[in-house]
Scaffold this motif. Structure first.
Motif, PDB file in Angstrom:
ATOM      1  N   ILE A   1     -13.929 -29.158  26.929  1.00  0.00           N
ATOM      2  CA  ILE A   1     -13.362 -30.504  27.049  1.00  0.00           C
ATOM      3  C   ILE A   1     -12.257 -30.647  26.004  1.00  0.00           C
ATOM      4  O   ILE A   1     -12.389 -30.151  24.878  1.00  0.00           O
ATOM      5  CB  ILE A   1     -14.471 -31.568  26.886  1.00  0.00           C
ATOM      6  CG1 ILE A   1     -13.947 -32.975  27.223  1.00  0.00           C
ATOM      7  CG2 ILE A   1     -15.109 -31.525  25.503  1.00  0.00           C
ATOM      8  CD1 ILE A   1     -15.062 -33.995  27.462  1.00  0.00           C
TER       9      ILE A   1
ATOM     10  N   ILE B   1      -7.086 -34.479  29.326  1.00  0.00           N
ATOM     11  CA  ILE B   1      -7.407 -34.785  27.932  1.00  0.00           C
ATOM     12  C   ILE B   1      -8.173 -36.109  27.880  1.00  0.00           C
ATOM     13  O   ILE B   1      -7.781 -37.083  28.517  1.00  0.00           O
ATOM     14  CB  ILE B   1      -6.125 -34.884  27.083  1.00  0.00           C
ATOM     15  CG1 ILE B   1      -5.391 -33.539  27.064  1.00  0.00           C
ATOM     16  CG2 ILE B   1      -6.449 -35.344  25.661  1.00  0.00           C
ATOM     17  CD1 ILE B   1      -4.011 -33.588  26.410  1.00  0.00           C
TER      18      ILE B   1
ATOM     19  N   TYR C   1       3.785 -41.459  27.867  1.00  0.00           N
ATOM     20  CA  TYR C   1       2.868 -42.410  28.501  1.00  0.00           C
ATOM     21  C   TYR C   1       1.720 -41.649  29.168  1.00  0.00           C
ATOM     22  O   TYR C   1       1.932 -40.597  29.778  1.00  0.00           O
ATOM     23  CB  TYR C   1       3.583 -43.276  29.544  1.00  0.00           C
ATOM     24  CG  TYR C   1       4.293 -44.469  28.933  1.00  0.00           C
ATOM     25  CD1 TYR C   1       5.501 -44.305  28.253  1.00  0.00           C
ATOM     26  CD2 TYR C   1       3.746 -45.754  29.013  1.00  0.00           C
ATOM     27  CE1 TYR C   1       6.143 -45.395  27.679  1.00  0.00           C
ATOM     28  CE2 TYR C   1       4.385 -46.851  28.439  1.00  0.00           C
ATOM     29  CZ  TYR C   1       5.576 -46.669  27.777  1.00  0.00           C
ATOM     30  OH  TYR C   1       6.210 -47.739  27.196  1.00  0.00           O
ATOM     31  N   GLY C   2       0.498 -42.187  29.031  1.00  0.00           N
ATOM     32  CA  GLY C   2      -0.669 -41.603  29.676  1.00  0.00           C
ATOM     33  C   GLY C   2      -1.113 -42.452  30.855  1.00  0.00           C
ATOM     34  O   GLY C   2      -0.878 -43.662  30.886  1.00  0.00           O
TER      35      GLY C   2
ATOM     36  N   PRO D   1      -4.785 -24.124  32.117  1.00  0.00           N
ATOM     37  CA  PRO D   1      -4.153 -24.365  33.419  1.00  0.00           C
ATOM     38  C   PRO D   1      -2.851 -25.143  33.342  1.00  0.00           C
ATOM     39  O   PRO D   1      -1.958 -24.914  34.152  1.00  0.00           O
ATOM     40  CB  PRO D   1      -5.197 -25.192  34.177  1.00  0.00           C
ATOM     41  CG  PRO D   1      -6.406 -25.245  33.331  1.00  0.00           C
ATOM     42  CD  PRO D   1      -6.078 -24.763  31.981  1.00  0.00           C
TER      43      PRO D   1
ATOM     44  N   GLU E   1       4.678 -33.854  24.700  1.00  0.00           N
ATOM     45  CA  GLU E   1       3.227 -33.938  24.776  1.00  0.00           C
ATOM     46  C   GLU E   1       2.590 -33.249  23.565  1.00  0.00           C
ATOM     47  O   GLU E   1       3.192 -32.403  22.920  1.00  0.00           O
ATOM     48  CB  GLU E   1       2.710 -33.275  26.065  1.00  0.00           C
ATOM     49  CG  GLU E   1       3.350 -33.789  27.348  1.00  0.00           C
ATOM     50  CD  GLU E   1       4.624 -33.027  27.700  1.00  0.00           C
ATOM     51  OE1 GLU E   1       5.170 -32.315  26.828  1.00  0.00           O
ATOM     52  OE2 GLU E   1       5.073 -33.144  28.857  1.00  0.00           O
TER      53      GLU E   1
ATOM     54  N   HIS F   1      -9.135 -39.239  25.608  1.00  0.00           N
ATOM     55  CA  HIS F   1      -8.626 -39.924  24.417  1.00  0.00           C
ATOM     56  C   HIS F   1      -9.733 -40.756  23.791  1.00  0.00           C
ATOM     57  O   HIS F   1     -10.464 -41.449  24.508  1.00  0.00           O
ATOM     58  CB  HIS F   1      -7.428 -40.799  24.794  1.00  0.00           C
ATOM     59  CG  HIS F   1      -6.252 -40.007  25.294  1.00  0.00           C
ATOM     60  ND1 HIS F   1      -6.293 -39.278  26.461  1.00  0.00           N
ATOM     61  CD2 HIS F   1      -5.013 -39.805  24.769  1.00  0.00           C
ATOM     62  CE1 HIS F   1      -5.125 -38.667  26.636  1.00  0.00           C
ATOM     63  NE2 HIS F   1      -4.328 -38.965  25.629  1.00  0.00           N
TER      64      HIS F   1
ATOM     65  N   SER G   1      -7.441 -20.431  32.094  1.00  0.00           N
ATOM     66  CA  SER G   1      -8.071 -20.881  30.858  1.00  0.00           C
ATOM     67  C   SER G   1      -7.206 -21.947  30.206  1.00  0.00           C
ATOM     68  O   SER G   1      -7.677 -22.790  29.462  1.00  0.00           O
ATOM     69  CB  SER G   1      -8.284 -19.713  29.905  1.00  0.00           C
ATOM     70  OG  SER G   1      -7.056 -19.293  29.371  1.00  0.00           O
TER      71      SER G   1
HETATM   72  O1  TXA Z   1       0.450 -35.905  24.516  1.00  0.00           O
HETATM   73  C1  TXA Z   1      -0.360 -35.679  25.416  1.00  0.00           C
HETATM   74  O2  TXA Z   1      -1.172 -34.755  25.360  1.00  0.00           O
HETATM   75  C2  TXA Z   1      -0.319 -36.608  26.657  1.00  0.00           C
HETATM   76  C3  TXA Z   1      -0.750 -37.992  26.212  1.00  0.00           C
HETATM   77  C4  TXA Z   1      -0.878 -38.954  27.365  1.00  0.00           C
HETATM   78  O3  TXA Z   1      -1.928 -37.919  25.477  1.00  0.00           O
HETATM   79  N1  TXA Z   1      -1.179 -36.092  27.676  1.00  0.00           N
HETATM   80  C5  TXA Z   1      -0.880 -34.987  28.386  1.00  0.00           C
HETATM   81  O4  TXA Z   1      -1.801 -34.710  29.379  1.00  0.00           O
HETATM   82  O5  TXA Z   1       0.109 -34.343  28.195  1.00  0.00           O
HETATM   83  P1  TXA Z   1      -1.507 -33.638  30.512  1.00  0.00           P
HETATM   84  O6  TXA Z   1      -2.683 -33.739  31.432  1.00  0.00           O
HETATM   85  O7  TXA Z   1      -0.198 -33.875  31.068  1.00  0.00           O
HETATM   86  O8  TXA Z   1      -1.587 -32.272  29.775  1.00  0.00           O
HETATM   87  C6  TXA Z   1      -2.853 -31.851  29.266  1.00  0.00           C
HETATM   88  C7  TXA Z   1      -2.815 -30.394  28.961  1.00  0.00           C
HETATM   89  C8  TXA Z   1      -2.687 -29.571  30.209  1.00  0.00           C
HETATM   90  O9  TXA Z   1      -1.888 -28.454  29.884  1.00  0.00           O
HETATM   91  C9  TXA Z   1      -4.126 -29.164  30.486  1.00  0.00           C
HETATM   92  O10 TXA Z   1      -4.246 -27.972  31.245  1.00  0.00           O
HETATM   93  C10 TXA Z   1      -4.640 -28.972  29.088  1.00  0.00           C
HETATM   94  O11 TXA Z   1      -4.040 -30.026  28.341  1.00  0.00           O
HETATM   95  N2  TXA Z   1      -6.105 -29.116  29.034  1.00  0.00           N
HETATM   96  C11 TXA Z   1      -6.833 -30.219  29.247  1.00  0.00           C
HETATM   97  N3  TXA Z   1      -8.144 -29.940  29.176  1.00  0.00           N
HETATM   98  C12 TXA Z   1      -8.247 -28.627  28.894  1.00  0.00           C
HETATM   99  C13 TXA Z   1      -9.333 -27.728  28.698  1.00  0.00           C
HETATM  100  N4  TXA Z   1     -10.604 -28.120  28.780  1.00  0.00           N
HETATM  101  N5  TXA Z   1      -9.038 -26.434  28.440  1.00  0.00           N
HETATM  102  C14 TXA Z   1      -7.757 -26.003  28.357  1.00  0.00           C
HETATM  103  N6  TXA Z   1      -6.689 -26.797  28.529  1.00  0.00           N
HETATM  104  C15 TXA Z   1      -6.931 -28.096  28.800  1.00  0.00           C
END
Ligand code: TXA
Ligand code: MG
Length: 316
Positions: free
Chosen positions: A114, A60, A32-33, A223, A176, A62, A221
Motif C-alpha cells: 500500500i 496512493i 490536484y488529487g 505500475p 507528483e 492520503h 511492481s
Molecule cells: O503527488 C502525488 O503523488 C499525487 C497527489 C494527488 O498526491 N498523486 C499521484 O497519484 O500522483 P497517481 O495515482 O497519479 O500516481 C501514483 C503512483 C503511480 O505511479 C502508482 O503506480 C504508484 O504511485 N503506486 C501506488 N501504489 C503503489 C504500490 N502499492 N506499489 C507501487 N507503486 C504504487
C-alpha cells in the motif's frame, strides 16, 4: 457547478460527498488529487472508472496524520525518521499492506502493498481532518493525460463526472510526489519527485533507483511508471535549441523566441511548478504541430522534470 471555493462550507460539503461514497478533487502541494474514502470499495472503484485507469495501477492513500499509517501498513524501522523529516510533504511510502486494514483492496490493485503519503497543502489537510478518513487519490486527470496543477485542468478532464472540485489555485510543487518502495531491505525510488534520493539516503542509507527501469512490458511492481504517462496529444521533442516549422517552443532560462518559458531566470522550482500547465497550454493542434522543449539541467529537481518530459515525449 462542480468547482467550489475551499472555504469552511466547501470543506464540509466535500467531506459529506466523501462520506456518501462521492468523488472530490482537491489541491495538494504537488498536483490536484481525485479523492474517495479509501475504506469504501465502491467509491474507490469509481475512481478507476472515471479516470479510465487500468485496474492494475494502484492508488496512493492520503492520511491526515502520520499515526494513521499504523492502520494501513505493516510497521517498518525506516518510517519514523522519514516521516519526521518529510511529512507532511511530497514523499509517498510503499509498504506491506496490513492484512486487516480497513482500506479497500482496490487501492492496492491486487498487490500486497500500500502506498501512503501525508500531503502538506492546507486544503488537503483540512479535508482529511474533516472527513476523518484516509483518502485514496490519484492525480485528478484522465488516465494518460498530463497531471492537473489548476482546478481548471481538473474541470476540463473530469468536471462532468465527479461530485466536486475544491479550488485551491495553482499547486506549488507542480510535479507528483517522490514514490519510495520500502518493501525490501534496500529502499528503492519508484518515481522521482521533489524529495531528492540523496536526502532520503542521508537518513536511511543506500537508496536504489528504480525510476527509469519499468516499461510497458515489465511486471507491474511499479505500475505507474508505464512510459505512456503524462503525455500531451502533440509530439514532444526534447533538448531543442528552438522550435521548428509550426512547433511551439517551451523555453528555459535565457532561451530565445520561446512560445512559453518555464523559468526565464533558470529556476528549477519555478520550472517544475509551471511544467504541466505549460504542456497543457501548448497542446493545441489547431495552433501547433508539436512541442519542442529546451534542455533542462539534469541535476536535483531537474532530474524529476526530465523524467516527466521523457514520458511526455514517449507517450504517444
Ligand atoms: O503527488 C502525488 O503523488 C499525487 C497527489 C494527488 O498526491 N498523486 C499521484 O497519484 O500522483 P497517481 O495515482 O497519479 O500516481 C501514483 C503512483 C503511480 O505511479 C502508482 O503506480 C504508484 O504511485 N503506486 C501506488 N501504489 C503503489 C504500490 N502499492 N506499489 C507501487 N507503486 C504504487
Ligand atoms: Mg497520475
Amino acid at each position: 457547478m462542480t468547482l467550489h471555493t475551499a472555504d469552511d462550507a466547501g470543506i464540509a460539503a466535500a467531506a459529506d460527498h466523501l462520506h456518501t461514497g462521492g468523488l472530490v478533487a482537491f489541491p495538494t502541494e504537488t498536483v490536484y488529487g481525485l479523492g474517495a474514502d479509501a475504506t469504501q470499495d465502491d467509491a474507490v472503484a469509481k475512481i478507476f472508472a472515471v479516470k479510465g485507469r487500468p485496474n492494475f495501477n494502484p492508488l496512493i492513500v492520503h492520511v491526515g496524520r502520520p499515526d494513521w499509517l499504523a492502520g494501513l501498513a505493516e510497521p517498518d524501522g525506516r518510517v519514523d525518521v522519514l516521516t519526521r523529516a518529510f511529512w507532511p510533504g511530497p514523499l509517498t511510502l510503499v509498504l506491506p499492506r496490513r492484512p486487516d486494514t480497513p482500506a479497500s483492496k482496490h487501492v492496492s490493485a491486487g498487490l500486497n502493498t500500500i502506498a501512503v503519503r501525508q500531503p502538506a497543502h492546507p486544503i488537503a489537510a483540512k479535508l482529511l481532518a474533516a472527513s476523518k478518513r484516509p483518502l485514496a487519490a490519484p492525480s485528478a486527470n484522465l488516465s494518460g493525460h498530463v497531471s492537473p496543477t489548476l482546478a481548471d485542468h481538473v474541470q476540463a478532464d473530469l468536471g462532468d463526472k465527479i461530485d466536486m472540485i475544491l479550488d485551491g489555485g495553482p499547486c506549488q510543487t507542480g510535479l507528483e510526489s517522490t514514490v519510495l518502495d520500502l518493501t525490501h531491505d534496500t529502499a528503492r525510488i519508484l518515481r522521482l519527485g521533489a524529495i531528492q534520493p540523496a536526502d532520503i539516503a542521508d537518513l536511511i542509507g543506500h537508496v536504489a533507483d528504480g525510476s527509469s527501469t519499468a516499461n510497458d512490458d515489465a511486471p507491474v511492481s511499479s505500475p505507474g511508471q508505464l512510459a505512456k504517462h503524462y503525455a500531451p496529444s502533440l509530439p514532444v521533442r526534447l533538448n531543442a535549441a528552438s522550435g521548428e516549422d509550426k512547433e511551439a517552443f517551451l523555453g528555459f532560462g535565457k532561451a530565445s523566441a520561446s512560445t512559453l518559458n518555464l523559468s526565464p531566470s533558470g529556476d528549477l522550482n519555478e520550472a517544475a511548478a509551471r511544467l504541466f500547465a505549460s504542456l497543457r497550454e501548448l497542446d493545441n493542434p489547431a495552433r501547433f504541430r508539436g512541442i519542442a522543449v529546451a534542455p533542462i539541467p539534469k541535476a536535483g529537481l531537474g532530474l524529476a522534470i526530465n523524467d516527466r518530459l521523457r514520458r511526455a515525449a514517449q507517450g504517444r
